[in-house]
Every structure is written in structure tokens, then in C-alpha cells.
Design a protein around this motif. Structure first.
Motif, short mmCIF file in Angstrom:
data_model
loop_
_atom_site.label_atom_id
_atom_site.label_comp_id
_atom_site.label_asym_id
_atom_site.label_seq_id
_atom_site.Cartn_x
_atom_site.Cartn_y
_atom_site.Cartn_z
N GLU A 112 -12.87 68.81 42.60
CA GLU A 112 -12.28 68.54 43.92
C GLU A 112 -10.76 68.63 43.92
N PHE A 139 -11.64 71.44 48.90
CA PHE A 139 -12.87 71.18 49.65
C PHE A 139 -13.78 72.40 49.62
N ILE A 148 -16.83 70.46 56.85
CA ILE A 148 -15.59 70.45 56.05
C ILE A 148 -14.67 69.35 56.60
N GLU A 151 -15.72 65.93 55.55
CA GLU A 151 -15.39 65.59 54.15
C GLU A 151 -13.89 65.30 54.01
N ILE A 152 -13.07 66.05 54.75
CA ILE A 152 -11.62 65.79 54.72
C ILE A 152 -11.35 64.37 55.22
N ARG A 155 -12.65 61.76 52.58
CA ARG A 155 -11.90 61.67 51.32
C ARG A 155 -10.49 61.13 51.55
N ILE A 168 -9.25 74.96 50.90
CA ILE A 168 -10.69 75.17 51.06
C ILE A 168 -11.03 76.33 50.14
#
Ligand SMILES: CSC[C@@H](O)[C@@H](O)C(=O)COP(=O)(O)O
Ligand SMILES: [Zn+2]
Length: 205
Positions: A112, A139, A148, A151-152, A155, A168
Motif C-alpha cells: 500500500e 491504492f 477507490i 478506500e481513500i 485509510r 493509484i
């Protein structure tokens, strides 16, 4: 005021296009207004020759508020810009480009993260440390862009990034900044760092 911001985006896109970072309609740029809405490039436009009516103004929730052309649709990656503006209230611009180097450094990611070399240029991204050991968050490139963005959000809510940029994988970089001028600098800096990483691998350093 609004038209000035679109002019900044038009000028930045033209420069990035000429550098080969926004070819074939790739990439998207946005700038936030005082009411929290933002102008974003309409989907599928040639980024080397944008005009003021090639944008859509959307709310922080992603609703279209203004569309100079009825056929304009917001960028397919609008949800990522929404996530960034929601996570970082001080951000007023969010730029995303696709360079060859961003895709090459995707080969050197470690899960990651992408470890960044301790370059002086990191100061331009706000890292004021001697021999900094910092990373760029990475990502997965899901087909469903909102995934996406999700997840951003997850996190970065838990762990703020070292730099105002994310990669990405096998896609491109996204940066955010308090002004369009700074966002342009951040794209130039991240792309410089990517070129350095690629060159250092070519030299087997
Ligand atoms: C050249 S296709 C690239 C797109 O799939 C996307 O990644 C992109 O950056 C541009 O999408 P857009 O909807 O024009 O903002
Ligand atoms: Zn993209």
C-alpha cells in the motif's frame, strides 16, 4: 471568481497535456469555490484544449449544480475529488494526471506504499526533515471508482498521508493543495520524483 478558477484549470491542463501527462483525455482537475462546490473537468474532454464550458460544477455530495453544456457529465473520477475535499477541508484544488512514469513506479510499490527517495524536492511537498523516510500511499485501481474513493476515505481517516499525494497503481497520481498554483507545483514535484525513481532503477542504484 469562478471563471478565474476554471482558467487556472485550463492553463494547467494545457501544460500537463503538452508534457504527455493528460493525453487521450486522461486525467481530471478540480478547484473548490467558497461555498464548498467545485468545478471539475467534464468527462472525456481533450485536456490540451479545454474551454470554460468543458466543466461541471458539483456539490460536495457530487450533485451537478451547473453544467454549461447539457451533455457535460462530471469526470468519472469525481468521487475521488469529493473524498479529498471532505478529508482535507483546507484543500481548494485537486489534480489527477496519468504519466508513463507514474505507471512505471507502480512496479516499485510495496503493497500500500511507494517509498520515496530522500530528495530535497520533498520540501516542496511539505516534508521538512533531514534524510526523510516518507512514503506515498498507493491504492488499487478498481473498475468501480467510488470503491477507490471509499478506500481513500477509510485509510486517510485512520492514517493521514506523509505527502499531499496518492498513487493509484497502474493509473496515475492525484494531489491536493490549498490553491490551484500549489496543486500545479505538487504535480510537477511528484512527477519529478517518479522520474527520479525510474532513472535510479535504470541505473540499478
Ligand atoms: C484515457 S481514459 C482515462 C479515464 O478512464 C480516467 O482514468 C481519467 O483520468 C479521465 O476520466 P474523465 O472521466 O475524463 O475525468
Ligand atoms: Zn484517471
Amino acid at each position: 471568481m469562478t471563471s478565474d478558477l476554471r482558467q487556472d484549470l485550463i492553463n494547467a491542463a494545457r501544460q500537463f497535456y503538452q508534457l504527455g501527462w493528460m493525453v487521450g483525455t486522461a486525467g481530471n482537475l478540480s478547484a473548490k469555490l467558497e461555498d464548498g462546490s467545485f468545478w471539475i473537468t467534464a468527462s472525456g474532454k481533450s485536456k490540451g484544449q479545454l474551454q470554460e464550458n468543458d466543466f461541471v460544477r458539483v456539490s460536495p455530495q457530487g450533485e451537478v449544480l451547473e453544467s454549461p453544456h447539457p451533455q457535460n457529465r462530471p469526470s468519472a473520477e469525481t468521487s475521488i475529488h469529493q473524498a479529498i475535499y471532505s478529508l482535507f477541508p483546507q484543500a481548494n484544488a485537486c489534480y489527477h494526471v496519468h504519466s508513463v512514469e507514474a505507471n512505471l513506479v507502480s512496479r516499485f510499490t510495496e503493497g500500500e506504499i511507494l517509498p520515496l527517495p530522500p530528495l530535497e524536492m520533498l520540501k516542496g511537498l511539505g516534508v521538512w526533515k533531514e534524510n526523510p523516510e516518507v512514503v506515498m500511499p498507493v491504492f488499487k485501481n478498481y473498475l468501480e471508482v467510488p470503491r477507490i474513493a471509499q478506500e481513500i476515505s477509510e485509510r486517510f481517516s485512520a492514517t493521514p498521508p506523509d505527502v499531499p499525494a496518492l498513487l493509484i497503481v497502474y493509473h496515475g497520481v492525484t494531489v491536493w493543495a490549498e490553491s490551484t498554483e500549489k496543486a500545479q507545483h505538487y504535480i510537477e514535484l511528484t512527477e519529478y520524483i517518479f522520474r527520479y525513481i525510474v532513472a535510479s532503477h535504470q541505473l540499478s542504484l
